[in-house]
Design a protein around this motif. Structure first.
Motif, PDB file in Angstrom:
ATOM      1  N   PHE A 160     -14.073 -31.272  64.277  1.00  0.00           N
ATOM      2  CA  PHE A 160     -14.622 -31.595  65.600  1.00  0.00           C
ATOM      3  C   PHE A 160     -13.658 -32.508  66.364  1.00  0.00           C
ATOM      4  CE2 PHE A 160     -17.942 -33.691  68.346  1.00  0.00           C
ATOM      5  CZ  PHE A 160     -18.298 -32.545  69.040  1.00  0.00           C
ATOM      6  N   ALA A 161     -13.002 -33.420  65.651  1.00  0.00           N
ATOM      7  CA  ALA A 161     -11.910 -34.240  66.201  1.00  0.00           C
ATOM      8  C   ALA A 161     -12.278 -34.912  67.513  1.00  0.00           C
ATOM      9  CB  ALA A 161     -10.655 -33.383  66.372  1.00  0.00           C
ATOM     10  N   CYS A 162     -13.309 -35.767  67.463  1.00  0.00           N
ATOM     11  CA  CYS A 162     -13.787 -36.421  68.684  1.00  0.00           C
ATOM     12  C   CYS A 162     -13.224 -37.826  68.864  1.00  0.00           C
ATOM     13  CB  CYS A 162     -15.314 -36.469  68.685  1.00  0.00           C
ATOM     14  SG  CYS A 162     -16.037 -37.561  67.439  1.00  0.00           S
ATOM     15  N   LYS A 163     -12.303 -38.263  67.989  1.00  0.00           N
ATOM     16  CA  LYS A 163     -11.764 -39.613  68.106  1.00  0.00           C
ATOM     17  C   LYS A 163     -10.724 -39.689  69.214  1.00  0.00           C
ATOM     18  CE  LYS A 163     -14.479 -41.192  65.071  1.00  0.00           C
ATOM     19  NZ  LYS A 163     -15.638 -42.003  65.520  1.00  0.00           N
ATOM     20  N   LEU A 164     -10.383 -40.910  69.613  1.00  0.00           N
ATOM     21  CA  LEU A 164      -9.610 -41.113  70.833  1.00  0.00           C
ATOM     22  C   LEU A 164      -8.371 -41.979  70.617  1.00  0.00           C
ATOM     23  CD1 LEU A 164     -12.670 -41.951  73.142  1.00  0.00           C
ATOM     24  CD2 LEU A 164     -11.443 -39.776  73.073  1.00  0.00           C
ATOM     25  N   GLY A 211      -7.696 -37.019  67.296  1.00  0.00           N
ATOM     26  CA  GLY A 211      -8.057 -37.944  66.229  1.00  0.00           C
ATOM     27  C   GLY A 211      -9.327 -37.479  65.558  1.00  0.00           C
ATOM     28  N   THR A 212      -9.433 -37.702  64.248  1.00  0.00           N
ATOM     29  CA  THR A 212     -10.578 -37.160  63.523  1.00  0.00           C
ATOM     30  C   THR A 212     -10.913 -38.023  62.319  1.00  0.00           C
ATOM     31  OG1 THR A 212     -11.469 -35.107  62.608  1.00  0.00           O
ATOM     32  CG2 THR A 212      -9.202 -35.674  62.003  1.00  0.00           C
ATOM     33  N   THR A 258      -4.145 -47.864  70.657  1.00  0.00           N
ATOM     34  CA  THR A 258      -5.358 -48.142  69.902  1.00  0.00           C
ATOM     35  C   THR A 258      -6.113 -46.847  69.674  1.00  0.00           C
ATOM     36  OG1 THR A 258      -7.334 -49.563  69.819  1.00  0.00           O
ATOM     37  CG2 THR A 258      -6.750 -48.642  71.963  1.00  0.00           C
ATOM     38  N   GLU A 259      -7.316 -46.941  69.146  1.00  0.00           N
ATOM     39  CA  GLU A 259      -8.195 -45.790  69.038  1.00  0.00           C
ATOM     40  C   GLU A 259      -9.467 -46.104  69.803  1.00  0.00           C
ATOM     41  OE1 GLU A 259      -8.729 -42.946  65.554  1.00  0.00           O
ATOM     42  OE2 GLU A 259     -10.542 -44.172  65.435  1.00  0.00           O
ATOM     43  N   GLY A 260      -9.666 -45.403  70.890  1.00  0.00           N
ATOM     44  CA  GLY A 260     -10.799 -45.660  71.748  1.00  0.00           C
ATOM     45  C   GLY A 260     -10.332 -46.181  73.095  1.00  0.00           C
ATOM     46  N   PRO A 261     -11.248 -46.785  73.836  1.00  0.00           N
ATOM     47  CA  PRO A 261     -12.581 -47.219  73.432  1.00  0.00           C
ATOM     48  C   PRO A 261     -13.626 -46.119  73.568  1.00  0.00           C
ATOM     49  CG  PRO A 261     -12.147 -47.928  75.673  1.00  0.00           C
ATOM     50  CD  PRO A 261     -10.888 -47.247  75.192  1.00  0.00           C
ATOM     51  N   GLU A 262     -14.657 -46.224  72.731  1.00  0.00           N
ATOM     52  CA  GLU A 262     -15.828 -45.379  72.871  1.00  0.00           C
ATOM     53  C   GLU A 262     -16.759 -45.972  73.938  1.00  0.00           C
ATOM     54  OE1 GLU A 262     -16.145 -42.501  71.568  1.00  0.00           O
ATOM     55  OE2 GLU A 262     -14.790 -42.460  69.841  1.00  0.00           O
TER      56      GLU A 262
END
Length: 556
Positions: free
Chosen positions: A284-288, A277-278, A299-303
């Motif tokens: 860098f594409a550090c999303k989750l 995910g970016t 979902t996206e995350g959690p951070e």
């Protein structure tokens, strides 16, 4: 100096009028982004404005780096008076909307007034239109996006949307973009909701002609090829380190280690990650992007901050339950950090730590202000007495995960930050864990002698927010690269950050903020002396900007 271009677009949703203003001199002085929005708000928003009144204004601003194809530039800024902190506040969101805002051709978009009916504002390079949307009342973020796509062929990446939490003026409601990215902390979603604006869409083909130096290619290439742990675990990668240092808030800040950390740490998140995910243009594409098929949650995350708030701070050791909480916040348009911490306060008051079913119910009740959710929607600062718990906030904003009782410079940063207890204002934690090169690191203990470094980092982060450059670019940026990218001396660039921080502080001073608000709910060594060192470094008196130090000279 590289800077934004384009006029200020003012949209009055009360009488449905628009106008344009020449702000070229301000672009040159503040680059764009947070700096520009802060300067505009300082001039155009009354110092005594009600955060939820028509006189408050919401600013959407990008920076010159949004004209690049460089990694770390898929972000933008939003600024208004916060209903959570009662001060001027800027929030920063990733995703893909920034380049659509740039394509609309405006240097800044300002929303003011209050509509009599629920509306969507469509901002295009050839004009602005208003759409009445009574059928979208209390619609979730996904429901709203589905309607916009069906009726107007608008994608999630072109939107800034509020959910039911924003409409109902929850003081920590978010403005959502790209469906799951948020202008989160501070409740700017409630400000947009108070204006009866359900969404703003952006589109066009009027990108300004900004030539970004070739250094962008070097940074982009390094971001693409570097083997960085954040590419697999995002910010939650730091959770184990924080726990080992006894610096992970747990059980509503009553403890600093969590015995169930393995259930919510970076490895647990990476196990649920199913694709990269970016943000826009970022390699860098550090999303989750995460999902659990058995539980039916995606979902996206959690951070890290959310895994703390809904995980350790709420006594939950199951990453799937944290994912569910994160998903609900995105759907309802809630800041997940403040929602999780506020829920944790309720759990502490009722001895219900670890009750995931109750947590999910409370998130919904907060979003719709139902029952106890109506009280919790006011935030910890306003409800802690009724709950009978300690007030874990600074200036009304609850704490992020990086523990100031262990990272003392970060604790000092929480106290003095104009936004309140927010970790991104200076990202001072990065030099105290440390997450930087050894020569740039500081010992985590102690507050004295850190003020100058704190001022530097606040100014640097304000520069990034004005550029706009993601703060996770820290391993790829240098003084020389800042100079090359922005075609300016580094110290001159830092001065833009300094002006921005000073204007924020001066605005808040006019609303009654002073040294008494630069405080913490816990003790730090030599805190008062460190506070004076910080004020001296800023040239402020007891937390107040002298009138002759307001940086307006040269703006015109």
């Amino acid at each position: 100096m590289l800077h934004c271009h384009g006029p200020l677009l003012t949209v009055d949703v009360g009488d449905e009028t628009v106008s344009e203003s020449d702000i070229e001199s301000l672009h040159r002085r503040y680059l764009g982004g947070r700096g520009l929005a802060t300067r505009l708000a300082h001039e155009r928003v009354p110092f005594d404005a009600d955060p939820l009144g028509p006189e408050n204004r919401v600013y959407f601003t990008t920076g010159p780096m949004q004209a690049s194809k460089m990694s770390f530039t898929g972000r933008m800024n939003c600024t208004a008076v916060s209903p959570l902190t009662d001060g001027l506040l800027s929030s920063n969101a990733g995703g893909f909307v920034s380049r659509n805002v740039t394509a609309a051709g405006y240097g800044a978009v300002e929303i003011t007034g209050e509509s009599d009916e629920l509306v969507v504002v469509h901002v295009r390079d050839d004009g602005v239109t208003f759409q009445s949307v009574p059928d979208l009342e209390d619609a979730t973020v996904p429901e709203t996006l589905s309607a916009l796509e069906t009726e107007h062929d608008v994608t999630a990446d072109q939107t800034a949307v509020v959910g039911p939490a924003g409409e109902r003026e929850v003081r920590f409601a978010s403005i959502m973009t790209s469906e799951e990215r948020a202008f989160g902390r501070g409740g700017l979603g409630a400000v947009l909701g108070s204006k009866n604006v359900k969404a703003i869409t952006f589109d066009g083909d009027a990108e300004p002609d900004v030539e970004v130096p070739a250094t962008q290619n070097e940074i982009h290439r390094e971001a693409a090829t570097d083997d960085h742990i954040m590419k697999e675990q995002g910010t939650v990668a730091v959770m184990d380190l924080a726990n080992e240092m006894e610096g992970l808030p747990a059980y509503y800040f009553s403890e600093r280690q969590f015995e169930g950390v393995e259930g919510i740490n970076g490895a647990a998140v990476a196990d649920k990650k199913y694709e990269k995910g970016t943000c826009s243009a970022c390699a860098f594409a550090c999303k989750l992007p995460t999902k659990d098929e058995e539980a039916g949650v995606e979902t996206e995350g959690p951070e890290f901050e959310v895994a703390m708030a809904f995980g350790s701070n709420s006594g939950v050791d199951d990453i799937v339950e944290v994912m569910k909480s994160n998903k609900l916040c995105d759907e309802y348009g809630l800041d997940a950090i403040s929602t999780g911490n506020t829920v944790a306060a309720y759990l502490a008051a009722n001895d219900e730590f670890g009750n995931a079913e109750l947590i999910h119910d409370l998130v919904e009740r907060i979003a719709y202000r139902e029952g106890v959710g109506d009280d919790l929607a006011e935030g910890i600062d306003r409800v802690h007495d009724d709950l009978g718990v300690d007030n874990w906030t600074v200036k009304g904003m609850d704490f992020a995960a990086h523990e100031g009782r262990v990272l003392h410079g970060q604790g000092l940063s929480y106290a003095v930050a104009n936004r309140g207890a927010d970790h991104m204002y200076a990202t001072f934690y990065s030099v105290e864990y440390p997450l930087v090169a050894e020569e740039d690191a500081l010992e985590p203990g102690g507050t004295l002698g850190k003020a100058e470094r704190l001022v530097h980092r606040e100014n640097l982060m304000a520069l990034n927010d004005s550029g706009v450059v993601c703060k996770f670019s820290r391993d790829y940026m240098s003084n020389e690269r800042y100079e090359q990218l922005f075609d300016a001396d580094f110290e001159d660039l830092l001065e833009i950050g300094a002006r921005t921080v000073t204007l924020e502080r001066h605005f808040n001073n006019q609303r009654g903020f002073d040294a008494a608000d630069d405080d913490l709910p816990y003790e730090l060594p030599d805190f008062e002396q460190a506070l004076e060192e910080y004020y001296d470094a800023r040239g402020w008196e007891d937390g107040v900007v002298p009138d002759d130090a307001v940086p307006y000279a040269g703006d015109a």
